[in-house]
Design a protein around this motif. Structure first.
Motif, PDB file in Angstrom:
ATOM      1  N   TYR A  95      10.334  -7.801  16.166  1.00 41.80           N
ATOM      2  CA  TYR A  95       9.086  -7.435  16.842  1.00 41.80           C
ATOM      3  C   TYR A  95       7.884  -8.000  16.085  1.00 41.80           C
ATOM      4  O   TYR A  95       7.024  -8.657  16.660  1.00 41.80           O
ATOM      5  N   PHE A  99       4.139 -11.261  16.273  1.00 36.88           N
ATOM      6  CA  PHE A  99       2.716 -11.079  15.987  1.00 36.88           C
ATOM      7  C   PHE A  99       2.281 -11.972  14.828  1.00 36.88           C
ATOM      8  O   PHE A  99       1.181 -12.532  14.831  1.00 36.88           O
ATOM      9  N   ARG A 105      -0.583 -19.122  14.204  1.00 34.10           N
ATOM     10  CA  ARG A 105      -1.014 -20.148  15.151  1.00 34.10           C
ATOM     11  C   ARG A 105      -2.537 -20.161  15.299  1.00 34.10           C
ATOM     12  O   ARG A 105      -3.166 -21.213  15.309  1.00 34.10           O
ATOM     13  N   LYS A 155       3.411   1.586  10.022  1.00 32.84           N
ATOM     14  CA  LYS A 155       3.314   2.681  10.992  1.00 32.84           C
ATOM     15  C   LYS A 155       4.439   2.600  12.012  1.00 32.84           C
ATOM     16  O   LYS A 155       5.006   3.611  12.412  1.00 32.84           O
ATOM     17  N   SER A 158       7.940   4.158  11.680  1.00 33.05           N
ATOM     18  CA  SER A 158       8.170   5.569  12.013  1.00 33.05           C
ATOM     19  C   SER A 158       9.106   5.722  13.210  1.00 33.05           C
ATOM     20  O   SER A 158       9.799   6.725  13.331  1.00 33.05           O
ATOM     21  N   VAL A 159       9.117   4.699  14.082  1.00 37.35           N
ATOM     22  CA  VAL A 159       9.983   4.792  15.260  1.00 37.35           C
ATOM     23  C   VAL A 159      11.453   4.859  14.839  1.00 37.35           C
ATOM     24  O   VAL A 159      12.285   5.476  15.513  1.00 37.35           O
ATOM     25  N   PHE A 169       9.204   9.793   8.939  1.00 37.70           N
ATOM     26  CA  PHE A 169       9.099  10.534  10.193  1.00 37.70           C
ATOM     27  C   PHE A 169      10.405  11.277  10.493  1.00 37.70           C
ATOM     28  O   PHE A 169      10.395  12.410  10.985  1.00 37.70           O
ATOM     29  N   LEU A 187       3.984  18.456   8.694  1.00 35.84           N
ATOM     30  CA  LEU A 187       3.499  17.202   9.261  1.00 35.84           C
ATOM     31  C   LEU A 187       2.290  16.660   8.504  1.00 35.84           C
ATOM     32  O   LEU A 187       2.114  15.448   8.407  1.00 35.84           O
ATOM     33  N   VAL A 190       3.756  14.668   5.820  1.00 35.94           N
ATOM     34  CA  VAL A 190       4.204  13.355   6.303  1.00 35.94           C
ATOM     35  C   VAL A 190       3.015  12.413   6.457  1.00 35.94           C
ATOM     36  O   VAL A 190       3.044  11.265   5.994  1.00 35.94           O
ATOM     37  N   ALA A 191       1.953  12.932   7.091  1.00 32.83           N
ATOM     38  CA  ALA A 191       0.757  12.115   7.312  1.00 32.83           C
ATOM     39  C   ALA A 191       0.216  11.612   5.983  1.00 32.83           C
ATOM     40  O   ALA A 191      -0.149  10.436   5.848  1.00 32.83           O
ATOM     41  N   TYR A 194       2.091   8.622   4.720  1.00 30.97           N
ATOM     42  CA  TYR A 194       1.783   7.395   5.456  1.00 30.97           C
ATOM     43  C   TYR A 194       0.435   6.832   5.020  1.00 30.97           C
ATOM     44  O   TYR A 194       0.293   5.635   4.789  1.00 30.97           O
ATOM     45  N   LEU A 195      -0.554   7.730   4.901  1.00 31.36           N
ATOM     46  CA  LEU A 195      -1.894   7.271   4.538  1.00 31.36           C
ATOM     47  C   LEU A 195      -1.896   6.663   3.147  1.00 31.36           C
ATOM     48  O   LEU A 195      -2.681   5.772   2.842  1.00 31.36           O
ATOM     49  N   THR A 198      -1.026   3.104   4.110  1.00 32.21           N
ATOM     50  CA  THR A 198      -1.847   2.353   5.063  1.00 32.21           C
ATOM     51  C   THR A 198      -3.312   2.251   4.658  1.00 32.21           C
ATOM     52  O   THR A 198      -3.911   1.190   4.833  1.00 32.21           O
ATOM     53  N   TYR A 203      -7.927  -1.274   2.772  1.00 32.78           N
ATOM     54  CA  TYR A 203      -9.008  -1.689   1.872  1.00 32.78           C
ATOM     55  C   TYR A 203      -8.740  -3.071   1.308  1.00 32.78           C
ATOM     56  O   TYR A 203      -9.647  -3.898   1.200  1.00 32.78           O
TER      57      TYR A 203
END
Lengths: 216, 277
Positions: A95, A99, A105, A155, A158-159, A169, A187, A190-191, A194-195, A198, A203
């Motif tokens: 996936y 990107f 490109r 992020k 997490s899926v 997650f 939760l 968990v957040a 992640y932070l 990310t 920064y």
């Protein structure tokens, strides 16, 4: 709060696995994505066509579909995995590379025409023009968007938690089920983790953007 | 298109390129052939597996899935855009105690996985899965919309705001009637492109048991048996790609149309020897 401290080992384990998924898929995606971008600008029509089709299809496919394919459909087709991490890495890197390819490109397009013309005029071949002149400049301009893609990758990992991989997650879901009375704090924990990845990366992206920006 | 990177091919280069095309083509065809053989071994191409699509109920289920996907996306987009606009105005406000907390909130929302937000709303507020999906999408995308619009405002020439303030507009009035309309128009392609992301993210609803297209596929596969998983999945994936592809094309079309308009439609008045920017 107590629930976070009590389950700290689970959080750390999940955090490390999220990092592992992100780093491995990130490296694969960077390599594959750059190759795709090179194919996209190459003189060989078959490669151009392949790269374009791949990027267009993957960019318009939801990540959950990619995961569903890797973790649920592939095993039914006879491709089984010892560990679901492998399926997650396949889905994430397939996936993300689309990107990355688009970013590289656009970087190639941002290099002034004269650079390639000058390189060609001193007799360089396409492969030399691309690897010695164009890509080094292109990669420099696309570092900030590239970091943003990698943030999205973290992020997106997490899926994997919904497809049998116990990363942040995944642990979050498990802990939330086990601690029905403290779901909020589970939760929030968990957040926080992640932070932890990310926000600093964001920064770095801003800093790098200021540092490497080539004023043209 | 990228003829800059290589010369107009001569006879030798054309031959090399042709050979390359053939070799590359054969390699890709080989890969496809391998995939098709593997699929055929699993009996994917037996007509009976695809006969499920003759059952009207299958299409009803798929249709409901598409409807659920589109309605979550539509509701989320309609709420997220105005919210993003407000957040953007707060983010660039002149008042520090509005600007700084907004910035922290935006960093927070942008740094978290969307699925975590959906899950959070689902469990903490004990809402239905539709609300959870929409709330997760709104929280994330309004932050992104805010950043896109902010980038648009910052890309405007400084004189736009200065002129507004000079004729006595308040800061807010200048934002509202001078800067925002230009910024939104300028950023329309990015905003539409973000809609593709929003649409794609509705499929995360699968994880919080929202019965969107992918969840319907799984329900169908559970009901019909695993043999039908691939055909149904294949059709669902194709539907997703078709929808997203059309929205992407729309974004590209707007971009082309916009750049054409900007070339001829916007007044470029050189001021006393200073070239118009």
């Amino acid at each position: 709060m107590d629930v976070i401290i009590e389950n700290l080992p689970a959080y750390v384990d999940g955090f490390l696995r999220t990092l592992f998924l992100s780093v491995v898929s990130g490296i694969i995606a960077l390599i594959f994505g750059t190759l795709l971008a090179a194919a996209r600008v190459s003189p060989i029509a078959a490669l151009r066509g392949f790269s374009m089709t791949y990027v267009e299809i993957v960019r318009n496919t939801p990540l959950t579909i990619a995961f569903f394919f890797a973790a649920v459909v592939l095993p039914r087709l006879g491709v089984t995995f010892q560990q679901f991490e492998v399926a997650a890495i396949i889905a994430l890197s397939a996936y993300t590379s689309a990107f990355i390819a688009e970013a590289v490109r656009s970087g190639v397009n941002s290099v002034p025409v004269g650079q390639a013309e000058a390189a060609r005029s001193i007799g360089m071949k396409f492969s030399q023009v691309l690897s010695l002149i164009i890509l080094p400049q292109a990669l420099r301009t696309v570092i900030p968007p590239m970091i943003n893609i990698l943030i999205a990758l973290v992020k997106n990992s997490s899926v994997a938690g919904a497809f049998y991989v116990l990363e942040l997650f995944g642990y979050g879901r498990q802990l939330a089920n086990a601690n029905g009375d403290a779901v909020l704090w589970v939760l929030v924990g968990v957040a926080f983790f992640y932070l932890l990845i990310t926000v600093p990366l964001g920064y770095v992206a801003t800093l790098v953007e200021r540092k490497v920006a080539i004023s043209r | 298109m990228s003829s800059v990177l290589y010369d107009v091919p001569g006879p030798k280069a054309r031959r090399v390129s042709l050979i390359g095309s053939i070799v590359g083509g054969v390699a890709i065809a080989g890969l496809l052939w391998w995939a098709i053989t593997v699929l055929a071994q699993q009996g994917i191409f037996e007509a009976q597996r695809w006969a499920v699509f003759q059952i009207p109920d299958v299409w009803v289920l798929i249709g409901n899935g598409i409807l659920a996907t589109l309605s979550a996306a539509a509701v989320a987009a309609v709420i997220a855009f105005p919210l993003g606009l407000v957040l953007c105005l707060m983010r660039i406000s002149d008042v520090a105690w509005i600007r700084i907390p907004t910035r922290i909130v935006l960093e927070f929302l942008r740094g978290m996985p969307v699925v975590l937000m959906m899950f959070f709303v689902l469990l903490v507020f004990a809402t239905g899965s539709f609300t959870a999906v929409v709330a997760g999408l709104v929280l994330y995308n309004s932050a992104i919309f805010a950043e896109i619009i902010r980038a648009g405002i910052q890309s405007l020439p400084k004189g736009q705001r200065e002129a507004g303030l000079a004729i006595g507009l308040t800061s807010f009035a200048s934002r509202r009637s001078i800067e925002l309309p230009q910024a939104i128009r300028r950023m329309l392609p990015s905003l539409v492109a973000q809609l593709v992301v929003l649409l794609k993210d509705t499929s995360l609803g699968y994880i919080v048991s929202y019965e969107e297209l992918l969840r319907k596929v799984q329900i169908m596969a559970d009901f019909l048996g695993p043999a039908y998983l691939f055909p149904v999945f294949f059709v669902a994936a194709a539907i997703y790609i078709a929808i997203n592809f059309s929205v992407s094309r729309l974004a590209i079309w707007i971009e082309k149309r916009g750049s054409k308009k900007a070339a001829g439609g916007v007044a470029h008045v050189p001021v006393a020897g200073i070239p118009a920017k």
